[in-house]
Design a protein around this motif. Structure first.
Motif, mmCIF file in Angstrom:
data_model
loop_
_atom_site.group_PDB
_atom_site.id
_atom_site.type_symbol
_atom_site.label_atom_id
_atom_site.label_comp_id
_atom_site.label_asym_id
_atom_site.label_seq_id
_atom_site.Cartn_x
_atom_site.Cartn_y
_atom_site.Cartn_z
ATOM 1 N N ARG A 185 0.835 -1.205 0.000
ATOM 2 C CA ARG A 185 0.000 0.000 0.000
ATOM 3 C C ARG A 185 0.864 1.246 0.000
ATOM 4 N N LYS A 186 1.842 1.306 0.899
ATOM 5 C CA LYS A 186 2.715 2.476 0.968
ATOM 6 C C LYS A 186 3.589 2.591 -0.279
ATOM 7 N N ALA A 187 3.930 1.450 -0.867
ATOM 8 C CA ALA A 187 4.774 1.473 -2.066
ATOM 9 C C ALA A 187 4.030 2.002 -3.281
ATOM 10 N N SER A 188 2.697 1.909 -3.270
ATOM 11 C CA SER A 188 1.909 2.335 -4.429
ATOM 12 C C SER A 188 1.381 3.757 -4.293
ATOM 13 N N GLU A 189 1.638 4.399 -3.155
ATOM 14 C CA GLU A 189 1.177 5.770 -2.981
ATOM 15 C C GLU A 189 1.967 6.733 -3.860
#
Length: 504
Positions: A246-250
């Motif tokens: 999730r954080k990597a796709s922000e």
């Protein structure tokens, strides 16, 4: 050390107070080679990191001559032992260590500067703790260490009888003690990744401090810096970075990439093996605006951080205590102080008359905070040696490029097909995967120089490529018309360049 031909000391800039910020360059020549950068003394309270950084330099230079020459034949090690020089000089002359540099700041944002400094109330030469007796306070004395205060666990029917403060006076009558004294911007909260606006010691804006800019400029201006190791008050070496999809796709990435976390796991395994004798290291999450996160997310370098010393877990008998992490940490600290007879770390309580608490029982003593992360120097000898051993292995693990034998095929009419394969024989990629998202990071490139009498029929003189994984390889091929020699150069600053002459 200064007379060693393998060491050059230069300045990377000046602190806020005008002090030179040194870097020790351990290298066999001034030729740019893939470099491991070690940085310490970013947070002014962490003197142990600076001592260990200098210890690492000493141990590396003491390696057998042949081993050191081999290590430096294609790599360099640079060490910034004290980034926050202002804090180092000030803390050496003050009773209580502060994190920040020499800038005067309004920590409590009341419009006044340094109006509520530390006060040594019992005149014992240090700033410790202050407890005020109450009928039902949040703190109690530790059962086994009476001079140590711990939070009373109400869920277990524990009752407290004290409030706990830092030793000092409330000069400005704002309910805080010694909160606005000497000590400016904490450099380890002044970097650009997740910079914390409007918080204490973080500065007016990201990278407001000359120390912050000096270290980032060093990395930007020297693309051969491949990996950065920070001796600081966080830890992503004992417990590796984890991939968070999730954080990597922000839009603003806040997670190491999947491939980069695999490298983090490999380096962590190597680190834990070397540090086994020190026991389990504490979990120390990264704060906002810190140096190490900025290095990875904003400069595209592998970035590792460790406190470089911690209270050995062998001193921990808190398994007998309730499963409360705060209590376990306090037990570990107190047991270490007792076992090693650390003088001055936990002081007996002495009664004082305090003007802010008239008619109340007030005592000064307890924990002297600087000892939590900074033991007496003699206790750093083992950790310095172990970290030097690890750094040698980390340097060897960095990317290394090797060519296969070139294959030249004559296709007739002076047309030749050139085929060659490049291998990364290191245990780390050429650069982290995230660097391919950062435009200023020098990418892998190949340059095939041909003679004026030759020309390309297929392929280009200059081609760019993404990072090359550890143990990975990539194939290159061209069609060139014309006999003679050509010269192929492949690589990038963070992995070095390899050059080979090929005869057609």
């Amino acid at each position: 050390m200064s007379s060693n031909k393998l060491v050059e000391q230069v300045s990377i800039g000046k602190s806020f107070s005008g002090e030179q910020i040194p870097v020790l360059k351990i290298q066999s020549s001034k030729e740019a080679k893939p470099t491991l950068l070690i940085v310490a003394g970013v947070d002014g309270k962490h003197l142990a990191g600076s001592i260990n950084a200098l210890s690492v330099a000493k141990h590396i230079l003491a390696l057998p001559a042949a081993e050191l020459q081999t290590l430096l034949s294609d790599k360099s090690i640079w060490i910034v032992p004290v980034l926050n020089v202002d804090a180092y000089k000030r803390n050496a002359q003050t009773l209580d260590w502060a994190s920040g540099n020499g800038r005067q700041i309004d920590n409590d944002r009341d419009g006044r500067i340094d109006e509520n400094p530390n006060v040594d109330l019992n005149k014992d030469g240090v700033i410790s703790q202050m407890r005020v007796k109450l009928p039902a306070g949040p703190f109690r004395s530790h059962a086994e260490h009476p001079d140590l205060m711990v939070v009373a666990d109400r869920t277990k029917s524990e009752s407290g009888s004290y409030e706990l403060f830092k030793e000092g006076l409330d000069t400005d009558q704002d309910g805080l003690f010694g909160e606005d004294g000497l000590g400016g911007v904490n450099i380890d909260s002044n970097f650009t990744f997740e910079y914390p606006f409007f918080e204490q010691e973080t500065g007016d804006y990201a990278a407001s401090e000359p120390e912050t800019r000096a270290i980032i400029d060093l990395i930007f201006e020297h693309p051969q810096i491949a990996t950065v190791l920070h001796f600081g008050l966080q830890n992503n070496l004992s417990v590796p970075e984890q991939f968070d999809p999730r954080k990597a796709s922000e839009r603003i990435t806040k997670s190491w990439t999947s491939n980069d976390t695999q490298i983090s796991a490999i380096i962590s395994q190597l680190y834990n093996k070397d540090m086994k004798s020190l026991g389990d290291a504490p979990k120390m999450p990264a704060g906002r605006g810190n140096f190490s996160s900025t290095v990875y997310y904003h400069t595209g370098k592998f970035s590792f951080v460790t406190p470089s010393w911690w209270i050995p877990s062998q001193a921990d008998t808190s398994k007998k205590a309730p499963p409360n992490q705060g209590l376990k940490d306090e037990d570990r600290f107190a047991n270490w102080v007792r076992a090693k007879q650390i003088q001055g770390a936990i002081l007996p309580w002495t009664k004082i008359d305090h003007p802010d608490f008239p008619g109340q029982e007030v005592e000064v003593g307890g924990v002297v905070d600087k000892f939590r992360q900074n033991p007496p120097v003699e206790h750093l000898e083992e950790s310095g040696r172990l970290h030097a051993d690890f750094i040698v292995k980390l340097t060897k693990a960095m990317a290394k490029l090797e060519f296969s034998a070139p294959k030249v095929t004559n296709l007739g009419d002076d047309v030749y097909r050139i085929e060659i394969r490049l291998f990364n024989t290191g245990a780390m990629p050429v650069y982290p995967e995230i660097a391919d998202r950062i435009k200023h990071v020098s990418k892998m490139k190949s340059i095939l120089e041909i003679q004026k009498s030759q020309k390309f029929l297929s392929g280009k003189r200059l081609q760019l490529y993404p990072t090359l994984a550890a143990g990975g390889s990539t194939n290159f091929s061209w069609l060139v018309k014309g006999k003679g020699k050509v010269q192929l150069t492949v690589g990038c600053p963070s992995a070095g360049e390899k050059t080979i002459d090929i005869t057609l």
